[in-house]
Design a protein around this motif. Structure first.
Motif, PDB file in Angstrom:
ATOM      1  N   SER A 231       1.317  -6.920  10.185  1.00 54.19           N
ATOM      2  CA  SER A 231       2.081  -5.742  10.559  1.00 54.19           C
ATOM      3  C   SER A 231       2.902  -5.238   9.372  1.00 54.19           C
ATOM      4  O   SER A 231       3.612  -6.011   8.724  1.00 54.19           O
ATOM      5  CB  SER A 231       3.019  -6.106  11.717  1.00 54.19           C
ATOM      6  OG  SER A 231       3.669  -4.956  12.198  1.00 54.19           O
ATOM      7  N   PRO A 232       2.797  -3.927   9.075  1.00 53.50           N
ATOM      8  CA  PRO A 232       3.590  -3.367   7.976  1.00 53.50           C
ATOM      9  C   PRO A 232       5.075  -3.531   8.264  1.00 53.50           C
ATOM     10  O   PRO A 232       5.538  -3.156   9.350  1.00 53.50           O
ATOM     11  CB  PRO A 232       3.189  -1.885   7.975  1.00 53.50           C
ATOM     12  CG  PRO A 232       1.876  -1.829   8.677  1.00 53.50           C
ATOM     13  CD  PRO A 232       1.940  -2.917   9.710  1.00 53.50           C
TER      14      PRO A 232
ATOM     15  N   SER B 269       4.905   3.808   8.816  1.00 53.12           N
ATOM     16  CA  SER B 269       4.029   4.255   7.728  1.00 53.12           C
ATOM     17  C   SER B 269       4.719   3.824   6.446  1.00 53.12           C
ATOM     18  O   SER B 269       5.886   3.428   6.479  1.00 53.12           O
ATOM     19  CB  SER B 269       3.860   5.778   7.758  1.00 53.12           C
ATOM     20  OG  SER B 269       5.022   6.405   7.241  1.00 53.12           O
ATOM     21  N   PRO B 270       4.026   3.878   5.304  1.00 51.62           N
ATOM     22  CA  PRO B 270       4.672   3.434   4.055  1.00 51.62           C
ATOM     23  C   PRO B 270       5.884   4.284   3.691  1.00 51.62           C
ATOM     24  O   PRO B 270       6.700   3.879   2.888  1.00 51.62           O
ATOM     25  CB  PRO B 270       3.573   3.591   3.003  1.00 51.62           C
ATOM     26  CG  PRO B 270       2.305   3.580   3.768  1.00 51.62           C
ATOM     27  CD  PRO B 270       2.604   4.214   5.093  1.00 51.62           C
TER      28      PRO B 270
ATOM     29  N   THR C 268      -2.584  -4.851   5.105  1.00 55.74           N
ATOM     30  CA  THR C 268      -2.197  -5.458   6.379  1.00 55.74           C
ATOM     31  C   THR C 268      -3.450  -5.643   7.224  1.00 55.74           C
ATOM     32  O   THR C 268      -3.611  -5.027   8.277  1.00 55.74           O
ATOM     33  CB  THR C 268      -1.175  -4.589   7.121  1.00 55.74           C
ATOM     34  OG1 THR C 268      -1.698  -3.251   7.184  1.00 55.74           O
ATOM     35  CG2 THR C 268       0.147  -4.557   6.400  1.00 55.74           C
TER      36      THR C 268
ATOM     37  N   ASN D 291      -4.746  -0.758   0.589  1.00 59.01           N
ATOM     38  CA  ASN D 291      -5.860  -1.696   0.472  1.00 59.01           C
ATOM     39  C   ASN D 291      -5.528  -2.867  -0.446  1.00 59.01           C
ATOM     40  O   ASN D 291      -6.348  -3.770  -0.610  1.00 59.01           O
ATOM     41  CB  ASN D 291      -7.148  -0.985   0.032  1.00 59.01           C
ATOM     42  CG  ASN D 291      -7.010  -0.331  -1.330  1.00 59.01           C
ATOM     43  OD1 ASN D 291      -6.234  -0.761  -2.164  1.00 59.01           O
ATOM     44  ND2 ASN D 291      -7.785   0.719  -1.567  1.00 59.01           N
TER      45      ASN D 291
ATOM     46  N   GLU E  27       0.576  -0.791   4.260  1.00 66.92           N
ATOM     47  CA  GLU E  27      -0.774  -0.719   4.823  1.00 66.92           C
ATOM     48  C   GLU E  27      -1.789  -0.050   3.890  1.00 66.92           C
ATOM     49  O   GLU E  27      -2.645   0.699   4.348  1.00 66.92           O
ATOM     50  CB  GLU E  27      -0.707   0.003   6.170  1.00 66.92           C
ATOM     51  CG  GLU E  27      -0.105   1.390   6.130  1.00 66.92           C
ATOM     52  CD  GLU E  27       0.383   1.864   7.485  1.00 66.92           C
ATOM     53  OE1 GLU E  27       1.612   1.946   7.637  1.00 66.92           O
ATOM     54  OE2 GLU E  27      -0.431   2.144   8.352  1.00 66.92           O
TER      55      GLU E  27
END
Lengths: 368, 368, 368, 368
Positions: free
Chosen positions: B89-90, B14-15, B84, B45, B43
């Motif tokens: 992929s992040p 996750s970020p 992404t 926009n 991930e």
């Protein structure tokens, strides 16, 4: 007693644009009387509220009815997939079939043969179940005969389109007490796709009738057809089968091949489908070879990860995962074929091993 | 007086996920004191309301401050691109630089060298204008010297991140009467990217100071740098330059190359960047070669058509065109490299010929 | 032994903007030591990939830790709902509680009292099940006592936040063989919300323990609490209860009321909640009355139709139905209250009769 | 010499669903020969790639041509707005006009009169310019005469639909050297809407010809019509005017009123339009009064803030700001009228003071 198949891919400036096909008709390049089917992509979102497919069918029927009459225009089978994400280009591939022109195939080089067959109407209680499997299997067998298939491995692509359970079906079943495969219209879509694919597998001998029962539909995913591509829509009452094979009845310049994509970035699967169709392509085709690739039909599935790296397709609340998947698979195929007029749709139940996706490819054979 | 560069690509769940980097620190595989920069994908926009970039920076700074202190953690340059789409992929690619470890390069094989430089703060009236060009050029020149660049063609990637005009800037300018390059914050983003790219081009001698004037910024697109990659963000007050080159000062196992993508499905451009980085890859690389590809940095631009076939990226009111473009370009690159942890961002003003997009690639050199 | 509750609604320029609260702290208008909870809206998409909630919590904790230390800042309960569709405005409502200032309530006018209570950690096999119901009921009972509740009808809003099943839970259960309420993380969200709401209903005597069993959770929707508002998140391990009531312990200027929305455009339900909180509002409140409305907490649910007219919320593949629902309900409430800083979230299992949605409202009492 | 106007609102199950209107025709409730216009909402995204409007027109024309012939079906004016966000319900309001049935209006109570007028084709170089203003003014004047308007204040709604600049226009202008109002098709939409609104204002005497010049179009926003509602579409070559007024020629049971919305949550503006149409509604109408409200036509505009509180409509990269605005305004109007079959569209240039939005309302008069 053979058939000459014509394949015409036309661009569309909007879902209602029929001008490119009409130009071909006016120029005499295509005989509208001979059109049997259309497979194409429209620029909707591909979801339940994608009305571009209906607009495209209606628009082509209206235009064609001016040339061949309303009745005949409505015999043409239209298969649309909504969603032209990324580089994908809205287009329609029309298929003509001329049974008169057929020469005897003296050189024993099989060519593309196409047969359209339809089933009887599928009652709601049969949708996604064994009777639907059997109906499709019978139609596919008729199509094989009509196309001159002598060995199942001559068949490379069987597109089937059929009904799903609609809210109307559910209301009527609630009244009549008929038991349906599911009470969820969205789930019924998958059951219908699965049942139709198993029908193709049965016709082709990829599975045996003894393998089959109500319980295995969309459960036992080890049973599948390698050449089925099925879709379900609320507007359908029966199933329409478009079978494509290389047979001695096929006298035109085209041949078809297929393969499987192991994941969304599987370039080797794409290249293999191209080779299977008859092009001698090692790795990425040359520009000359790319120009021989006439049509590609593939499925795209979202996945949680690709080769160990997480994707965000399935957790994205803004863009539907099918749109992510089509954007990726469509771009990868386009990069190999050099053309973005690619048919990519979703839903692979019983159409390949789980996690994989089928791909078929029509090429114009080398003329020497 | 050389430098050993380390390149570490870590996945992110996750970020806010910093656990993969922290594992490397705990295992002793990476020395947090040596981290100088991070380039990655989150991930979100990718638009104005994408806050995943801020969350990622904040989370890594918090985690790293436990190991190297708050102050040093804030010297690390973070470059994030949100979005992404498709298979992307992040991930985060961390760069370490160790000036102590340097051995003399006796074999004359240049290796990857990286230099970070910053400019003074850019006042609002200079953003997107000649003074910004000059400031970036000076920082890039310093970076070239620091990285040991003897010939400009040793430079393959210059990532620059700088300020754009914010609503606050506009309000203050309205009061003070200062004239800005534009009154539209969104337009200022492009002007800032363009000015920074021209600064790189000037430093590298790709253009001359006499070619330059206020008027040509984002107008005369025949002027560009082939190795610049610039981005602008409202959180910046000065410009940060990350310059990557192959020089005799670079003693690690990596080298970098670059090329240009002529369109979104240009596989040959991707392969050329890989070869330019030192891999002997004909066409699609082998799995062994793919494993040597450590990082790819590319730009993606939307286009009305690809090789004569219309796309719908720019007319889609549901999905922003940058998301369509990243999904396509990201998938095509991933299909060549076999890995979807690819950095793809948007906005190519003065970073390549119009319609094209730059691509750079870091590989681990063959060890014999 | 009473408490003075403060209610402070602050705007947020972004999910990381804490400046408005910090201004109040610096101006001495709010004592950061007294902050117990925050309920707010962030401008994410409200879905699984909405990371604005985490960024907001992290940012406020970082800012507050400079004033009250890291440890105490982490005791504050943050409840965020992502998604500010339509007119909804990103904001945070902070609650302070001062137990020292309490005067004896000599005038017998009950005021807003707030109590925060937490449960022990909920193991995965208890999530969405009876043990979770019981845990929440016990915490809610403690909160009632703490808030000075003598009759359950004094309670108007019980916000509960707790854990759902994560992929990690599922993996561990697969290994250990523990049976979970569902194997679908998304479904577990609804089970958790339902179980927590039943816990509130049990504590308040709205249902009896004999009504309850594993089987009725998210099945028998005739059982519900009229004042519960529950949410589940992957970051939680225990449940946090924020209970709001009008009691003699509450000495501040605020009171709270609640009602139910019968559909998304039910203006009379909104007006009733306002009147229930103590404002003498007939129909749409006057501007003076609107200024007395301090906070509104509501739920929004998508529906297939509104008073016989079809909506497209549930068939829209581009915009998630929760976003449609929040946009509509948020705008209608804002039009009645004259302020768009409204808390609207989704998921009403056991929190009202099916098809309805709960609404609570805090007003500043008339000062004469 | 009067006219009886019929107003029929029908639901639509999809953009291609014409069954509700066909039922009215079959039941004899509506005479298809008398249909003159349709104003409705379709469930597309309202953007450039919204093809639901075309599908709806095509479907109604096809159905109606079976009853009144192809030619007459194509004389009916269709005005669609795409986008049914929030609670908005897809629907079509059909207008019939019967000039034969007209009784003399002996009671001096004016009733709803409707006139349809069209201009000549507008050449590209006139679009968004003074000649377009003049053409629309002339058509509107003809409509006023036809509708029996004796005082301009009898006019409450003038819907005008006309052409914008298409890519084809731009290509031709590049060849011919004709100068157009803009080279950006999207900008031309606003210019066309503005010019048509000024034409209405001129016809009604809201502005004078001396106020007008090329330069003020979409610049001097103090000039506007209070009753115009204009839209531009690429399929139009001329302008179609639908004028609605209460006049002595109007003999049916309907009357129309209008007002202005000062922001997206302006309930008083909505109530005022309802009262202006003749209902004695204080505040929110009663259910009986709501049942008398037959149709509402409004515009919605995105805004950065509402009464001092920031919205996120304009910074959201996932949902277009027009969709946010329609969701909010549509829900607020529906909550007042009790019905979500509301026509809400966007673009208010010269149709109201800046920041405001026009609203019109047709009610069935009290029958005593």
């Amino acid at each position: 007693m053979g058939m000459k198949i014509g394949v015409y891919k036309v661009a569309m400036d909007s879902p209602g644009d029929t001008s490119k096909l009409e130009n071909l008709i006016r120029n005499g390049e295509i005989d509208p009387e001979k059109i049997i089917a259309c497979i194409g992509k429209t620029e909707g979102n591909g979801g339940a509220n994608d009305f571009t497919r209906k607009l495209a069918t209606l628009s082509y029927q209206l235009m064609l009815s001016r040339y061949i009459g309303k009745e005949q225009s409505e015999t043409i089978v239209f298969v649309w997939s909504g969603g032209t994400e990324g580089v994908l280009s809205p287009h329609a591939t029309f298929f003509t079939r001329n049974d008169d022109e057929m020469d005897e195939l003296d050189n024993n080089v099989p060519g593309l043969a196409v047969s359209i067959q339809t089933t009887a109407d599928i009652p709601a209680e049969h949708i996604g179940r064994m009777p639907m499997v059997i109906e499709v299997a019978q139609a596919a067998k008729k199509a094989m005969t009509d196309a001159g298939v002598s060995h199942p491995e001559q068949v490379h692509y069987v597109q089937v389109k059929g009904p799903l359970l609609t809210p109307t079906h559910l209301r009527e079943a609630a009244v009549s007490g008929k038991e349906l495969v599911t009470k969820d219209p969205n789930l019924s879509k998958g059951f219908a796709r699965g049942a139709m694919a198993l029908g193709v597998a049965l016709a082709l001998g990829e599975i045996q009738e003894t393998d089959l029962s109500e319980e295995i539909i969309n459960k036992d995913m080890s049973l599948y057809s390698s050449v089925a591509s099925t879709s379900a829509g609320g507007e359908m009452t029966n199933c329409e089968v478009i079978l494509m094979a290389n047979t001695n009845k096929g006298s035109g310049p085209y041949s078809i091949g297929h393969s499987v994509l192991k994941d969304a970035i599987d370039t080797s699967g794409i290249c293999q489908a191209i080779r299977n169709a008859g092009l001698d392509a090692i790795n990425i085709p040359t520009v000359e070879q790319q120009n021989q690739i006439v049509a590609v039909f593939a499925k795209a599935e979202a996945s949680q990860e690709i080769r160990g790296w997480r994707t965000t397709m399935l957790s994205d609340a803004d863009i539907h995962y099918e749109r992510h998947a089509r954007a990726a698979v469509g771009a990868v195929i386009s990069s190999i074929t050099g053309n973005s007029g690619i048919f990519v749709s979703g839903g692979t139940e019983h159409q390949c091993p789980p996690g994989h996706a089928p791909i078929a490819c029509i090429v114009k054979k080398n003329v020497d």
